[in-house]
Design a protein around this motif. Structure first.
Motif, PDB file in Angstrom:
ATOM      1  N   LEU A   1       0.825  -1.214   0.000  1.00 27.06           N
ATOM      2  CA  LEU A   1       0.000   0.000   0.000  1.00 27.06           C
ATOM      3  C   LEU A   1       0.856   1.259   0.000  1.00 27.06           C
ATOM      4  CD1 LEU A   1      -2.829  -1.096   2.457  1.00 27.06           C
ATOM      5  CD2 LEU A   1      -3.088  -0.534   0.029  1.00 27.06           C
ATOM      6  N   MET A   2       1.982   1.223   0.681  1.00 28.03           N
ATOM      7  CA  MET A   2       2.897   2.370   0.644  1.00 28.03           C
ATOM      8  C   MET A   2       3.402   2.605  -0.766  1.00 28.03           C
ATOM      9  SD  MET A   2       3.129   3.712   3.681  1.00 28.03           S
ATOM     10  CE  MET A   2       4.698   4.570   3.776  1.00 28.03           C
ATOM     11  N   ARG A   3       3.764   1.528  -1.457  1.00 22.61           N
ATOM     12  CA  ARG A   3       4.232   1.653  -2.842  1.00 22.61           C
ATOM     13  C   ARG A   3       3.101   2.122  -3.753  1.00 22.61           C
ATOM     14  NH1 ARG A   3       7.092  -3.399  -5.276  1.00 22.61           N
ATOM     15  NH2 ARG A   3       7.314  -1.884  -6.962  1.00 22.61           N
ATOM     16  N   LEU A   4       1.918   1.567  -3.543  1.00 15.94           N
ATOM     17  CA  LEU A   4       0.789   1.940  -4.392  1.00 15.94           C
ATOM     18  C   LEU A   4       0.489   3.428  -4.256  1.00 15.94           C
ATOM     19  CD1 LEU A   4      -2.409  -0.219  -4.766  1.00 15.94           C
ATOM     20  CD2 LEU A   4      -2.558   2.259  -4.661  1.00 15.94           C
ATOM     21  N   ALA A   5       0.487   3.935  -3.013  1.00 15.73           N
ATOM     22  CA  ALA A   5       0.231   5.360  -2.807  1.00 15.73           C
ATOM     23  C   ALA A   5       1.329   6.215  -3.438  1.00 15.73           C
ATOM     24  CB  ALA A   5       0.113   5.656  -1.310  1.00 15.73           C
ATOM     25  N   ARG A   6       2.569   5.765  -3.323  1.00 12.53           N
ATOM     26  CA  ARG A   6       3.674   6.493  -3.945  1.00 12.53           C
ATOM     27  C   ARG A   6       3.516   6.512  -5.458  1.00 12.53           C
ATOM     28  NH1 ARG A   6       9.217   4.000  -2.485  1.00 12.53           N
ATOM     29  NH2 ARG A   6       8.529   2.390  -3.965  1.00 12.53           N
ATOM     30  N   GLY A   7       3.137   5.373  -6.037  1.00 11.20           N
ATOM     31  CA  GLY A   7       2.937   5.325  -7.475  1.00 11.20           C
ATOM     32  C   GLY A   7       1.802   6.215  -7.934  1.00 11.20           C
ATOM     33  N   GLN A   8       0.714   6.239  -7.169  1.00 11.56           N
ATOM     34  CA  GLN A   8      -0.407   7.111  -7.528  1.00 11.56           C
ATOM     35  C   GLN A   8       0.000   8.575  -7.467  1.00 11.56           C
ATOM     36  OE1 GLN A   8      -3.958   6.157  -8.383  1.00 11.56           O
ATOM     37  NE2 GLN A   8      -3.391   8.136  -9.231  1.00 11.56           N
ATOM     38  N   ALA A   9       0.765   8.936  -6.432  1.00 11.66           N
ATOM     39  CA  ALA A   9       1.236  10.320  -6.315  1.00 11.66           C
ATOM     40  C   ALA A   9       2.133  10.693  -7.496  1.00 11.66           C
ATOM     41  CB  ALA A   9       1.982  10.509  -4.994  1.00 11.66           C
ATOM     42  N   ARG A  10       3.012   9.773  -7.884  1.00  9.46           N
ATOM     43  CA  ARG A  10       3.891  10.038  -9.030  1.00  9.46           C
ATOM     44  C   ARG A  10       3.092  10.146 -10.321  1.00  9.46           C
ATOM     45  NH1 ARG A  10       9.054   5.986  -7.858  1.00  9.46           N
ATOM     46  NH2 ARG A  10      10.025   7.261  -6.220  1.00  9.46           N
ATOM     47  N   ASP A  11       2.049   9.327 -10.448  1.00  8.50           N
ATOM     48  CA  ASP A  11       1.208   9.384 -11.642  1.00  8.50           C
ATOM     49  C   ASP A  11       0.560  10.759 -11.778  1.00  8.50           C
ATOM     50  OD1 ASP A  11      -0.024   8.369 -13.940  1.00  8.50           O
ATOM     51  OD2 ASP A  11      -1.767   7.661 -12.835  1.00  8.50           O
ATOM     52  N   LEU A  12       0.047  11.277 -10.671  1.00  4.19           N
ATOM     53  CA  LEU A  12      -0.555  12.613 -10.699  1.00  4.19           C
ATOM     54  C   LEU A  12       0.486  13.676 -11.052  1.00  4.19           C
ATOM     55  CD1 LEU A  12      -2.827  12.354  -7.515  1.00  4.19           C
ATOM     56  CD2 LEU A  12      -3.568  12.341  -9.909  1.00  4.19           C
ATOM     57  N   ALA A  13       1.706  13.511 -10.512  1.00  2.00           N
ATOM     58  CA  ALA A  13       2.759  14.477 -10.808  1.00  2.00           C
ATOM     59  C   ALA A  13       3.186  14.406 -12.270  1.00  2.00           C
ATOM     60  CB  ALA A  13       3.967  14.238  -9.893  1.00  2.00           C
ATOM     61  N   LEU A  14       3.291  13.197 -12.823  1.00  3.11           N
ATOM     62  CA  LEU A  14       3.685  13.056 -14.222  1.00  3.11           C
ATOM     63  C   LEU A  14       2.654  13.688 -15.152  1.00  3.11           C
ATOM     64  CD1 LEU A  14       5.065   9.384 -14.416  1.00  3.11           C
ATOM     65  CD2 LEU A  14       6.310  11.502 -13.981  1.00  3.11           C
ATOM     66  N   ALA A  15       1.390  13.621 -14.767  1.00  2.00           N
ATOM     67  CA  ALA A  15       0.333  14.170 -15.621  1.00  2.00           C
ATOM     68  C   ALA A  15       0.491  15.677 -15.821  1.00  2.00           C
ATOM     69  CB  ALA A  15      -1.034  13.867 -15.019  1.00  2.00           C
ATOM     70  N   ARG A  16       1.155  16.342 -14.870  1.00  2.00           N
ATOM     71  CA  ARG A  16       1.329  17.806 -14.967  1.00  2.00           C
ATOM     72  C   ARG A  16       2.571  18.190 -15.757  1.00  2.00           C
ATOM     73  NH1 ARG A  16      -0.312  17.186  -9.442  1.00  2.00           N
ATOM     74  NH2 ARG A  16       1.854  17.293  -8.740  1.00  2.00           N
ATOM     75  N   ARG A  17       3.399  17.238 -16.112  1.00  2.00           N
ATOM     76  CA  ARG A  17       4.640  17.517 -16.839  1.00  2.00           C
ATOM     77  C   ARG A  17       4.345  17.726 -18.324  1.00  2.00           C
ATOM     78  NH1 ARG A  17       8.565  14.204 -13.949  1.00  2.00           N
ATOM     79  NH2 ARG A  17       9.969  14.251 -15.757  1.00  2.00           N
ATOM     80  N   PRO A  18       5.181  18.494 -19.028  1.00  2.00           N
ATOM     81  CA  PRO A  18       4.941  18.760 -20.454  1.00  2.00           C
ATOM     82  C   PRO A  18       5.292  17.555 -21.327  1.00  2.00           C
ATOM     83  CG  PRO A  18       7.002  19.771 -19.771  1.00  2.00           C
ATOM     84  CD  PRO A  18       6.371  19.238 -18.523  1.00  2.00           C
ATOM     85  N   TRP A  19       4.771  17.575 -22.542  1.00  2.00           N
ATOM     86  CA  TRP A  19       5.066  16.507 -23.498  1.00  2.00           C
ATOM     87  C   TRP A  19       6.442  16.664 -24.134  1.00  2.00           C
ATOM     88  CZ3 TRP A  19       2.522  12.122 -23.671  1.00  2.00           C
ATOM     89  CH2 TRP A  19       1.197  12.082 -23.226  1.00  2.00           C
ATOM     90  N   ARG A  20       6.957  17.881 -24.165  1.00  2.00           N
ATOM     91  CA  ARG A  20       8.268  18.128 -24.787  1.00  2.00           C
ATOM     92  C   ARG A  20       9.084  19.054 -23.904  1.00  2.00           C
ATOM     93  NH1 ARG A  20       6.837  19.871 -30.904  1.00  2.00           N
ATOM     94  NH2 ARG A  20       5.312  21.162 -29.796  1.00  2.00           N
ATOM     95  N   GLY A  21      10.381  19.086 -24.144  1.00  2.00           N
ATOM     96  CA  GLY A  21      11.253  19.972 -23.399  1.00  2.00           C
ATOM     97  C   GLY A  21      12.026  19.249 -22.308  1.00  2.00           C
ATOM     98  N   PRO A  22      12.809  19.993 -21.524  1.00  2.00           N
ATOM     99  CA  PRO A  22      13.691  19.375 -20.526  1.00  2.00           C
ATOM    100  C   PRO A  22      12.947  18.678 -19.387  1.00  2.00           C
ATOM    101  CG  PRO A  22      13.696  21.784 -20.327  1.00  2.00           C
ATOM    102  CD  PRO A  22      12.983  21.463 -21.592  1.00  2.00           C
TER     103      PRO A  22
END
Length: 364
Positions: A160-181
């Motif tokens: 569950l700790m890993r699952l929550a961490r993965g969900q948090a990372r998924d939300l963070a990745l969604a805010r990242r741009p498609w191109r660039g650094p």
């Protein structure tokens, strides 16, 4: 199991019917400890009845993949089915908790081809139901898990700790741009998927054996088999999120494209260095307002090689899952059942039409 050249016409029932019925009875016992309103909501979510508790024979149930893995892992370790059952129930409760919460976070209004729980009963009650299922999972292990229950709870809580961490990372990745650094690297996506999706299947594969006191080596191997299967499952889900029809996903068509979700095929296409990948990135940055735009995006991703690359990745992890399970020397019936179950997962997109090919050792 699907082995033809076209996708199946509905969700794959991965677990044998006897396993699904066995776990359903235990699931009903577990959620019977919740408030009656939450129990009714859970039955609706599972397809046992309609929103008012009325019979609903046309409703689709889930695949019961995780309970099946718990029983197969127990078989491989020589643990009886009744000993493993509390673990099978626990991972299925956790799985459905994550589905209920995920639908709200993602804004998905459809689950298993009918309105999602939060659409029918409201967001507040749906959050309570998801939380209650977590509690039921731990309660089931502690009430029914025997002398190895504390170890199983530790296995579950680590997941569950890993699952929550993965969900948090998924939300963070969604805010990242498609191109660039700041674009999302494939390695980042794989690490997120390992936590968010694969960790639960790894836990599922090992928890029944854990309740029977299996050795640490056996448990590690079962976790490894389950996690490889989990990555294969996620990559197939990614394919369905771009190219899968609603009848195969139980959700709205092209849901990942609609949300601009960072998934393996889309990241692979955008990072391919091809003209099609560049055009796809431009489309995704602008947003996909209609069906024509989503169709164009899916075609660009396919031409950029993303569909084939994601299929290869899914086959790769399928093969590694089957190899890890077989290394335990399980009874032939358990090995065959695991192979059939895992191939059925891949069969959601007819990938099983081609036999798995072992990657080079250095690629693992």
């Amino acid at each position: 199991m699907t082995t033809s050249g076209s996708p199946p016409h509905g969700p794959v029932n991965a677990a044998p019917p006897s396993t699904r019925l066995l776990t359903q009875a235990a699931l009903r016992e577990a959620v019977g400890h919740l408030d009656a309103s939450l129990e009714r909501m859970f039955g609706y979510h599972m397809g046992w009845w309609g929103e008012r508790g009325d019979p609903c024979p046309e409703a689709a149930e889930g695949k019961a993949l995780r309970p099946a893995l718990a029983f197969l892992g127990a078989d491989a370790a020589g643990v009886p089915t009744d000993t493993a059952e509390p673990g099978a129930v626990a991972v299925e409760l956790i799985h459905n908790s994550t589905l209920i919460h995920d639908d709200m976070m993602d804004g998905d209004t459809v689950r298993r081809n009918r309105p999602a729980v939060w659409q029918v009963f409201g967001a507040g009650p749906a959050i309570l139901l998801g939380d209650g299922l977590h509690a039921c999972a731990v309660d089931t292990l502690l009430r029914r898990g025997g002398r190895h229950a504390p170890d199983a709870v530790r296995l579950l809580s680590g997941m569950l700790m890993r699952l929550a961490r993965g969900q948090a990372r998924d939300l963070a990745l969604a805010r990242r741009p498609w191109r660039g650094p700041k674009t999302v690297a494939i390695a980042e996506y794989r690490a997120m998927a390992a936590d968010k999706t694969a960790s639960l299947l790894g836990c599922a594969a090992a928890i029944g054996a854990q309740l029977g006191g299996a050795s640490p080596t056996t448990l590690r191997t079962l976790v490894q088999a389950g996690e490889h299967l989990g990555l294969a499952f996620q990559f197939v889900d990614d394919l369905l999120g771009v190219w899968g029809p609603p009848r195969a996903t139980g959700k709205e068509s092209s849901s990942d494209l609609t949300r601009g979700q960072k998934t393996l095929p889309l990241l692979t296409a955008v990072g391919s260095g091809t003209d099609d990948g560049t055009r796809l990135a431009e489309l995704l940055e602008r947003g996909l307002p209609d069906r024509d735009a989503m169709t164009s995006a899916a075609e660009l991703a396919d031409r950029a090689g993303a569909r084939a690359a994601t299929e290869r990745a899914a086959r790769h992890h399928l093969a590694l899952a089957q190899r890890a399970f077989a290394s335990l020397g399980p009874p032939s019936e358990a090995r065959d059942a695991f192979d059939e179950l895992s191939t059925a997962v891949i069969g959601r997109t007819a990938l099983a039409a081609d036999p798995p090919r072992w990657p080079e050792d250095g690629a693992r």
